[in-house]
Design a protein around this motif. Structure first.
Motif, PDB file in Angstrom:
ATOM      1  N   ASP A   1     -25.167 -65.521 -17.541  1.00  0.00           N
ATOM      2  CA  ASP A   1     -25.444 -65.161 -16.150  1.00  0.00           C
ATOM      3  C   ASP A   1     -26.218 -63.842 -16.021  1.00  0.00           C
ATOM      4  O   ASP A   1     -26.242 -63.232 -14.963  1.00  0.00           O
ATOM      5  N   THR A   2     -26.852 -63.382 -17.113  1.00  0.00           N
ATOM      6  CA  THR A   2     -27.655 -62.156 -17.026  1.00  0.00           C
ATOM      7  C   THR A   2     -29.139 -62.526 -16.964  1.00  0.00           C
ATOM      8  O   THR A   2     -29.546 -63.589 -17.434  1.00  0.00           O
ATOM      9  N   ALA A   3     -29.945 -61.604 -16.406  1.00  0.00           N
ATOM     10  CA  ALA A   3     -31.382 -61.878 -16.246  1.00  0.00           C
ATOM     11  C   ALA A   3     -32.050 -62.101 -17.601  1.00  0.00           C
ATOM     12  O   ALA A   3     -32.921 -62.960 -17.744  1.00  0.00           O
ATOM     13  N   ILE A   4     -31.622 -61.361 -18.622  1.00  0.00           N
ATOM     14  CA  ILE A   4     -32.289 -61.459 -19.925  1.00  0.00           C
ATOM     15  C   ILE A   4     -32.056 -62.841 -20.556  1.00  0.00           C
ATOM     16  O   ILE A   4     -32.920 -63.354 -21.275  1.00  0.00           O
ATOM     17  N   ALA A   5     -30.926 -63.454 -20.251  1.00  0.00           N
ATOM     18  CA  ALA A   5     -30.638 -64.788 -20.792  1.00  0.00           C
ATOM     19  C   ALA A   5     -31.594 -65.827 -20.228  1.00  0.00           C
ATOM     20  O   ALA A   5     -31.818 -66.873 -20.824  1.00  0.00           O
ATOM     21  N   GLU A   6     -32.158 -65.530 -19.061  1.00  0.00           N
ATOM     22  CA  GLU A   6     -33.066 -66.477 -18.387  1.00  0.00           C
ATOM     23  C   GLU A   6     -34.509 -66.343 -18.865  1.00  0.00           C
ATOM     24  O   GLU A   6     -35.383 -67.065 -18.422  1.00  0.00           O
ATOM     25  N   VAL A   7     -34.789 -65.349 -19.716  1.00  0.00           N
ATOM     26  CA  VAL A   7     -36.165 -65.144 -20.187  1.00  0.00           C
ATOM     27  C   VAL A   7     -36.432 -66.161 -21.295  1.00  0.00           C
ATOM     28  O   VAL A   7     -35.912 -66.054 -22.396  1.00  0.00           O
ATOM     29  N   ASP A   8     -37.230 -67.158 -20.959  1.00  0.00           N
ATOM     30  CA  ASP A   8     -37.409 -68.291 -21.863  1.00  0.00           C
ATOM     31  C   ASP A   8     -38.812 -68.366 -22.442  1.00  0.00           C
ATOM     32  O   ASP A   8     -39.742 -67.748 -21.935  1.00  0.00           O
ATOM     33  N   GLY A   9     -38.965 -69.166 -23.482  1.00  0.00           N
ATOM     34  CA  GLY A   9     -40.284 -69.454 -24.044  1.00  0.00           C
ATOM     35  C   GLY A   9     -40.938 -68.198 -24.598  1.00  0.00           C
ATOM     36  O   GLY A   9     -40.263 -67.332 -25.164  1.00  0.00           O
ATOM     37  N   VAL A  10     -42.249 -68.088 -24.421  1.00  0.00           N
ATOM     38  CA  VAL A  10     -42.971 -66.961 -25.037  1.00  0.00           C
ATOM     39  C   VAL A  10     -42.904 -65.673 -24.211  1.00  0.00           C
ATOM     40  O   VAL A  10     -43.507 -64.663 -24.578  1.00  0.00           O
ATOM     41  N   GLN A  11     -42.152 -65.709 -23.098  1.00  0.00           N
ATOM     42  CA  GLN A  11     -42.025 -64.496 -22.267  1.00  0.00           C
ATOM     43  C   GLN A  11     -41.331 -63.360 -23.033  1.00  0.00           C
ATOM     44  O   GLN A  11     -40.525 -63.613 -23.923  1.00  0.00           O
ATOM     45  N   ASN A  12     -41.638 -62.137 -22.668  1.00  0.00           N
ATOM     46  CA  ASN A  12     -40.949 -60.945 -23.178  1.00  0.00           C
ATOM     47  C   ASN A  12     -40.188 -60.285 -22.033  1.00  0.00           C
ATOM     48  O   ASN A  12     -40.403 -60.625 -20.866  1.00  0.00           O
ATOM     49  N   CYS A  13     -39.345 -59.324 -22.382  1.00  0.00           N
ATOM     50  CA  CYS A  13     -38.565 -58.617 -21.371  1.00  0.00           C
ATOM     51  C   CYS A  13     -38.178 -57.257 -21.956  1.00  0.00           C
ATOM     52  O   CYS A  13     -37.834 -57.166 -23.135  1.00  0.00           O
ATOM     53  N   VAL A  14     -38.285 -56.207 -21.160  1.00  0.00           N
ATOM     54  CA  VAL A  14     -37.831 -54.891 -21.624  1.00  0.00           C
ATOM     55  C   VAL A  14     -36.918 -54.295 -20.558  1.00  0.00           C
ATOM     56  O   VAL A  14     -37.271 -54.294 -19.366  1.00  0.00           O
ATOM     57  N   ALA A  15     -35.753 -53.820 -20.980  1.00  0.00           N
ATOM     58  CA  ALA A  15     -34.807 -53.203 -20.053  1.00  0.00           C
ATOM     59  C   ALA A  15     -34.615 -51.746 -20.452  1.00  0.00           C
ATOM     60  O   ALA A  15     -34.555 -51.422 -21.639  1.00  0.00           O
ATOM     61  N   ILE A  16     -34.540 -50.881 -19.436  1.00  0.00           N
ATOM     62  CA  ILE A  16     -34.397 -49.443 -19.677  1.00  0.00           C
ATOM     63  C   ILE A  16     -33.250 -48.952 -18.804  1.00  0.00           C
ATOM     64  O   ILE A  16     -33.253 -49.184 -17.590  1.00  0.00           O
ATOM     65  N   ASP A  17     -32.263 -48.303 -19.438  1.00  0.00           N
ATOM     66  CA  ASP A  17     -31.139 -47.763 -18.673  1.00  0.00           C
ATOM     67  C   ASP A  17     -31.342 -46.258 -18.526  1.00  0.00           C
ATOM     68  O   ASP A  17     -31.244 -45.502 -19.507  1.00  0.00           O
ATOM     69  N   GLY A  18     -31.635 -45.812 -17.309  1.00  0.00           N
ATOM     70  CA  GLY A  18     -31.849 -44.391 -17.045  1.00  0.00           C
ATOM     71  C   GLY A  18     -30.697 -43.835 -16.224  1.00  0.00           C
ATOM     72  O   GLY A  18     -29.973 -44.590 -15.570  1.00  0.00           O
ATOM     73  N   ASP A  19     -30.505 -42.489 -16.263  1.00  0.00           N
ATOM     74  CA  ASP A  19     -29.341 -41.949 -15.548  1.00  0.00           C
ATOM     75  C   ASP A  19     -29.569 -41.862 -14.034  1.00  0.00           C
ATOM     76  O   ASP A  19     -28.697 -42.219 -13.251  1.00  0.00           O
TER      77      ASP A  19
END
Ligand code: HSE
Length: 440
Positions: A273-291
């Motif tokens: 149920d997270t957004a990153i799990a939905e990134v399929d196929g040749v797509q990329n994804c980058v997540a950044i946790d800032g304060d």
């Protein structure tokens, strides 16, 4: 009208051809946006006459990329050759030393030599821009180097290799084996003929080393990245992960811890149920946790001629506008040494799949090994033996059954010791599978 920005382009493959097409198609718009024309005046390629999507016949041809890098008629050297050493490195060094700006998509070169090349660029007062080197068309380098500078970043992670994500997606959707899907990815041109760099996790590790440097202000340290590829993932893992509410993705993760910075690339269980799990196929994804900003996530195409040319163009526009920033956001001499957190100190939950002989006491012995290491089990399932799954041979002691466990938070050191003990006890007929769960 101010003078045009004159570019020497080295490497006219998929990305180089995309760049030629983009600069031609958007000529007037880019001139208006950048305040001056951006024009390719000379090219260098291995084969001048090769059939390609872009016409280079009207451009000055310079066979030697190093000579092009020093050419007095260019302002910017665009390096799309690739490779951490050899001609790409020589040409980039020659360009920077001759006072030319450099734009490159070469993640391997920067992951290995980023700090020294950044110092050379700064010494000569020129740009070394590399938006295209990380996650193709996703504008993550500029986001970290410019837009998130007000934050302390605690973690940066993502799906940074389209080939691996494509393979894992198809394995899940079609229930096929790794080898079978890899063959198809190669036939379709997603995976290279030698796919080791992609599937072994090294391409992801190069990109992660650059993200770590940008996010934490440290010297890029590719050698310190812990790397596991996706070769060992089986349909049995993907099916069990799905039943437990997870998907398996190859993630690159850089995390600030008390003992240093963890940099790791490995197959990872992410909750469905997270957004990153939905990134399929040749797509990329980058997540950044800032304060201050909180959690930011960027999703988009990580490779291909169009997206990568889009990233190269944004770097060229910055140079045309006179925006020259330290390549890694912090001046090279102020980048901190990278302090590595030991992988055995990594803390998290784990998925374990064992192929266990169905006999009295086997389960008790396994539970004992986990308890010895103070590992608490969140869930455990013994799955019915299925002859068609790999590794399920009939043995005189009975048919091995798949036992799948999810642990509570523990350490890498503890889980490795427990699994070594389980293997030694002889109740399993194959090396245990272990996949880390990322807290999201
Ligand atoms: N081979 C990479 C991928 C793209 O599959 O995502 C270039 O880094």
């Amino acid at each position: 009208m101010t003078d045009g920005l004159k570019i020497g382009l080295a490497g006219v493959g998929t990305v180089g051809s995309g760049l030629l097409r983009l600069l031609k198609a958007r000529k007037d718009t880019l001139t208006a946006r950048a305040g001056r024309p951006i024009e390719i005046v000379a090219v260098s390629a291995q084969n001048r006459l090769k059939n390609r999507d872009a016409d280079i016949s009207g451009l000055r041809f310079v066979p030697d990329p190093v000579a092009l890098a020093k050419d007095p008629d260019i302002d910017v050297f665009v390096e799309l050759i690739g490779g951490e050493r050899g001609v790409a490195k020589q040409a980039v060094e020659a360009a920077l030393s001759s006072g030319k700006h450099v734009v490159t998509a070469n993640k391997a070169l920067l992951a290995h030599h980023g700090p020294s090349l950044a110092a050379l660029a700064e010494k000569n007062g020129v740009a070394l821009n590399f938006e295209a080197a990380v996650a193709g068309g996703i504008p993550v380098v500029k986001v970290i180097r410019e837009s998130l500078q007000g934050n302390d970043i605690s973690r940066v992670y993502g799906i940074l290799n389209g080939t691996c994500n494509y393979i894992l997606t198809l394995m899940e959707q079609e229930g096929r084996s790794f080898a079978d899907v890899l063959k198809e990815a190669q036939a379709q041109g997603y995976a290279e003929a030698d796919p080791t760099f992609d599937i072994g996790g090294f391409d992801t590790a190069h990109k992660l080393a650059l993200l770590t440097s940008l996010a934490f202000g440290t010297r890029a340290s590719f050698e310190s990245v812990y790397v596991e590829g996706i070769e060992t993932i089986t349909p049995a893992d993907i099916e069990a992960a799905g039943d437990l509410g997870y998907r398996i993705k190859l993630l690159g993760v850089a995390l600030r811890t008390e003992s240093g910075i963890e940099q790791r690339v490995h197959p990872t269980m992410v909750p469905k149920d997270t957004a990153i799990a939905e990134v399929d196929g040749v797509q990329n994804c980058v997540a950044i946790d800032g304060d201050f900003v909180g959690d930011v996530m960027l999703i988009g195409p990580g490779a291909g001629g169009g997206p990568t040319a889009s990233a190269v163009t944004s770097d060229l526009i910055d140079i045309a506008r006179g925006l020259i920033l330290p390549p890694f956001g912090t001046k090279a001499k102020n980048l901190k040494p990278y302090k590595k957190a030991q992988m055995r100190a990594h803390e998290g939950g784990y998925y374990i799949r064992l192929s266990v002989y169905d006999r009295t006491g086997a389960f008790a012995a396994i539970a004992g090994r986990m308890a010895e290491q103070r590992i608490s089990i969140e869930s455990i399932v013994q799955r019915r033996p299925r002859a068609e799954l790999p590794g399920f041979k009939r043995r005189h002691e009975g048919t091995p059954a798949a036992v799948v466990m999810i642990t509570h938070q523990t350490t890498e050191a503890a889980i490795r010791k427990a699994l070594a003990g389980i293997e030694r006890d002889g109740n399993v007929d194959a090396k245990p599978q272990m996949i880390r769960i990322e807290k999201l």
